[in-house]
Structures are given as structure tokens and as C-alpha cells.
Design an enzyme around this catalytic site. Structure first.
Site, mmCIF file in Angstrom:
data_model
loop_
_atom_site.group_PDB
_atom_site.id
_atom_site.type_symbol
_atom_site.label_atom_id
_atom_site.label_comp_id
_atom_site.label_asym_id
_atom_site.label_seq_id
_atom_site.Cartn_x
_atom_site.Cartn_y
_atom_site.Cartn_z
ATOM 1 N N HIS A 18 10.028 11.052 -5.201
ATOM 2 C CA HIS A 18 10.115 10.013 -5.940
ATOM 3 C C HIS A 18 8.711 9.038 -6.177
ATOM 4 C CE1 HIS A 18 12.763 6.841 -8.175
ATOM 5 N NE2 HIS A 18 11.533 6.350 -8.242
ATOM 6 N N HIS A 216 17.281 6.354 -12.007
ATOM 7 C CA HIS A 216 17.072 5.214 -11.160
ATOM 8 C C HIS A 216 18.342 4.441 -11.511
ATOM 9 C CE1 HIS A 216 12.824 6.084 -11.717
ATOM 10 N NE2 HIS A 216 12.525 5.005 -10.866
ATOM 11 N N GLU A 219 19.146 0.333 -7.835
ATOM 12 C CA GLU A 219 17.904 -0.207 -7.286
ATOM 13 C C GLU A 219 18.031 -1.862 -7.121
ATOM 14 O OE1 GLU A 219 14.390 0.233 -9.542
ATOM 15 O OE2 GLU A 219 13.128 -0.098 -7.795
ATOM 16 N N ASP A 298 7.038 5.659 -4.542
ATOM 17 C CA ASP A 298 7.465 4.955 -5.819
ATOM 18 C C ASP A 298 6.117 4.800 -6.606
ATOM 19 O OD1 ASP A 298 9.070 4.280 -7.680
ATOM 20 O OD2 ASP A 298 9.814 2.409 -6.904
#
Ligand SMILES: O=c1[nH]cnc2c1ncn2[C@H]1C[C@H](O)[C@@H](CO)O1
Length: 380
Positions: A18, A216, A219, A298
Site C-alpha cells: 500500500h 480504502h 481509515e 502510504d
């Protein structure tokens, strides 16, 4: 970068699943490209530009997403720049000891024609989302040849742009044999899919045509977004997923399914997704439950970080050991979107590098508890 002064926590080959290509661009590259294109930036110092792009203290996902406005207009629409960014990305990952990486981006956010609206206030040009994918593929392939690691890509749909999503899945299909391994849904999680059927339709097409899926979710959004990702979008992996823990039933279901969580420690602090006190991080629970997860950067440009920083955080604040680092990387390899044969080769390389006996792999379907058994027969 902060990583330069941090001791390497796990000095063995790693798998990263990721990381956003547009969140990894080097400040020096942004300056070079701006100069070449005659674009003015607020500074001509790489350090100052890095400071402008980075988040220094916990903020919100919205504030974080605004950081992309400092530099995306420079790279978007420029063929050479896009190829260069992809190539340099592979170099960075090779230096970090990554053996296999899946890097994601939105082709539309790097294009300047056949995209509605044209992003970053660019004037219309002649670079389509389709050609962006081809350029990134070429940059990654050149990087693989030079730096001898494997890089594949994931194409992002953006939550606020459901009208782009069908084209994203079509690009995944078109380029599935040239390095694209999956589709993702990124951006602001408060925009759910019920209100934006474009994403749902694209993910249905992904399922129909055998395109792998990650989303996603959880989060900054609640556990219901994770539920929707799994049940509606048929996600095979969850990007972040921290707030899954707020729904015990869902969490237990996902543990049972061996769902993979793409965890990004530093990111989760700076986007305000998690408590800034790392000793309270959801990852600790994931570790205790022997969940299936990976460690990822990320957006290293914006979080001023490297993969080593993320590993060090878990070692320093969450008692991660070498054994856990090995376990999680093996799980990352198993949860990668590589074809089975390539997945087995990757796993074998990890087992060799970790000094572990190769188990008889049954087509890559063992879960993390099997790996635990394998691990328990090996001392650190
Ligand atoms: O952590 C994230 N959450 C949601 N969206 C994100 C995150 N990091 C990057 N993005 C967005 C901004 C990028 O422009 C886009 C494609 O890489 O994905």
C-alpha cells in the site's frame, strides 16, 4: 528525510502493498520538472518544497489530501515526468530492501485530456488516462530492470469521482498483462458507494472479469465502510481498516476470512485516523490476534517517512519482533495480487532470505495461522 537517521528495524527483504505513486514523488524531481516546464513554484529549494508538502503533526484526511495540490499540477500531463517518477519509485523501494511492491495511483489525476474535469486546473493537453498507465508501466519496468526488484501497480478509483471508475476497471483489464494487478477505491471515505453507484458498477465489473480488488476503508470512516467494501465491492484486501475494530462481529468475520489489512502506521497518525499515541494503535490488536496484515508507507513524501520508519515505530512502540516482521511479510506475499506461480516464487525467496524451511505450499491458500505453525518451528 526522517528515515535517514533511524536505525533499520528489519534489515531483510520486505513486501509493500500500500503505497501511492503520487505520494512518493521526490521534491528534487518536482523542482526539475517545474523548471523544465517553466512553472513557478513557491521555492527552488528541495528542502523547502519537502517541508511544504509534508504534514508535521496529526491533521485530518482532508488536510492531508490538500497537500497534493502543491505538486500534482507539475507532474500531471508530462510524459517524461510520469515515467521518471515511476522509475525513481522503484529505485527508492530497492534501497529500502523491498523485494516486491504494489504501487497505486489514479491515472485520471495524472492526465490532461479525456478526463472530466481536467484535474489540478491544468489546461487541456493530449495525455489521456490510458497513456498515463502505459507510461507508468514503462517507468516501473525500466526500474525493475535496473534495480532488480518486482513492481506491479494498482489503479485507483477516487471516491469523489464515480464517473471515472468504469474507465479505471477497463484500464485494469487492458493492462493486466503489462503490470496492472488490481483496482482500488481511494479518497474521502465519507462519500459512500450507495450515493455513488459508479464505484459499485466498476467493482462488479472487476469481479466479473477477474480483476483483484482492494478498497480504502475504515481509515477515518466507520466500520460500516469496511462492511460495504467487503460485502458490496467484494474487496479482497482492506486499505487501512483500523476502525473495523469498532464492529466486533465484522472484525471476527474478517479474521476468520483471513482478510488482509494494509496497515500504514505513520500515515494513520498524521491523517488523524488513529490515536497519535502509537502504544494505543489498532495494529497491536491485529498483532495479538495474529491477523493478516502488512506494513506500508502510504505517502512517504507527505508523511516525510520511509518504510524503515514505519517498521521502527512498530518495534519501538508495539513490541514488534523479527519473528513478527517475518510473519507479516510472508502474509503480505501471500495476499499480494501476483499470479499463483509468481506468488510462490516470491514466498520461496522470502523463506530463503529468512532462513526458513520452505513449506509444501498448497497453491498459496494457507492462512496466517498456518504460517504461524510454520514460524513456530523456526527459532528467530
Ligand atoms: O491514505 C489515503 N487515504 C485516502 N486516499 C488517499 C490516501 N493516500 C493517498 N490518497 C489519494 C490521494 C492520491 O492522489 C490518490 C491516488 O494515489 O489517492
Amino acid at each position: 528525510m526522517a528515515g535517514n537517521c533511524v536505525e533499520v528495524a528489519f534489515n531483510k527483504p520486505k513486501v509493500e502493498l500500500h503505497v501511492h505513486l503520487d505520494g512518493t514523488i521526490r521534491p528534487e524531481t518536482i523542482l526539475d520538472v517545474a523548471k523544465k516546464r517553466g512553472m513557478a513554484l513557491p521555492t527552488d529549494s528541495a528542502e523547502d518544497l519537502a517541508r511544504l508538502c509534508m504534514l508535521c503533526k496529526p491533521a485530518t484526511l482532508t488536510e492531508f489530501l490538500c497537500k497534493f495540490h502543491h505538486f500534482m499540477h507539475v507532474i500531471a500531463g508530462d510524459r517524461e515526468a510520469i515515467k521518471r517518477v515511476a522509475y525513481e519509485f522503484v529505485e527508492t523501494k530497492a534501497k529500502e530492501g523491498v523485494l516486491y511492491v504494489e504501487v497505486r495511483y489514479s491515472p485520471h489525476l495524472l492526465a490532461n485530456t479525456e478526463v472530466d474535469p481536467i484535474p489540478w486546473s491544468q489546461k487541456e493537453g493530449d495525455l489521456t488516462p490510458d497513456e498515463v498507465v502505459d507510461l507508468v508501466n514503462r517507468g516501473l519496468r525500466a526500474g525493475e530492470n535496473t534495480f532488480r526488484i518486482k513492481a506491479r501497480s494498482i489503479l485507483c478509483c477516487m471516491r469523489h469521482m464515480p464517473n471515472w471508475s468504469m474507465e479505471v476497471v477497463e484500464l485494469c483489464k487492458k493492462y493486466r498483462h503489462s503490470g496492472v494487478v488490481a483496482i482500488d477505491l481511494a479518497g474521502d471515505e465519507s462519500l459512500n458507494c450507495e450515493a455513488h453507484p459508479g464505484h459499485r458498477k466498476a467493482f462488479e465489473e472487476a469481479v466479473r472479469s477477474g480483476v483483484h480488488r482492494t478498497v480504502h476503508a475504515g481509515e477515518v470512516g466507520p466500520a460500516s465502510v469496511v462492511k460495504e467494501a467487503v460485502e458490496v465491492l467484494k474487496a479482497e484486501r482492506i486499505g487501512h481498516g483500523y476502525r473495523t475494530l469498532e464492529d466486533r462481529t465484522l472484525y471476527e468475520q474478517l479474521l476468520k476470512k483471513n482478510m488482509h489489512f494494509e496497515v500504514c502506521p505513520m500515515s494513520s497518525k498524521l491523517t488523524g485516523a488513529c490515536d497519535p499515541d502509537f502504544t494505543k494503535h489498532p495494529l497491536i490488536r491485529f498483532k495479538e490476534d495474529k491477523a493478516n496484515y502488512s506494513l506500508n508507507t502510504d505517502d512517504p513524501l507527505i508523511f516525510n517517512t520511509t518504510l524503515d520508519v514505519d517498521y521502527s515505530i512498530t518495534q519501538k512502540y508495539m513490541n514488534f519482533t523479527e519473528k513478527e516482521f517475518k510473519r507479516l511479510n510472508i502474509n503480505a506475499a501471500k495476499s499480494s495480487f501476483l499470479p499463483e506461480k509468481e506468488k510462490k516464487d516470491l514466498l520461496n525467496r522470502l523463506f530463503d532470505a529468512y532462513g526458513m524451511k520452505k513449506p509444501a505450499l498448497k497453491g498459496g491458500t494457507e492462512n496466517s495461522r498456518d504460517i504461524q505453525l510454520i514460524m513456530s518451528t523456526h527459532s528467530e
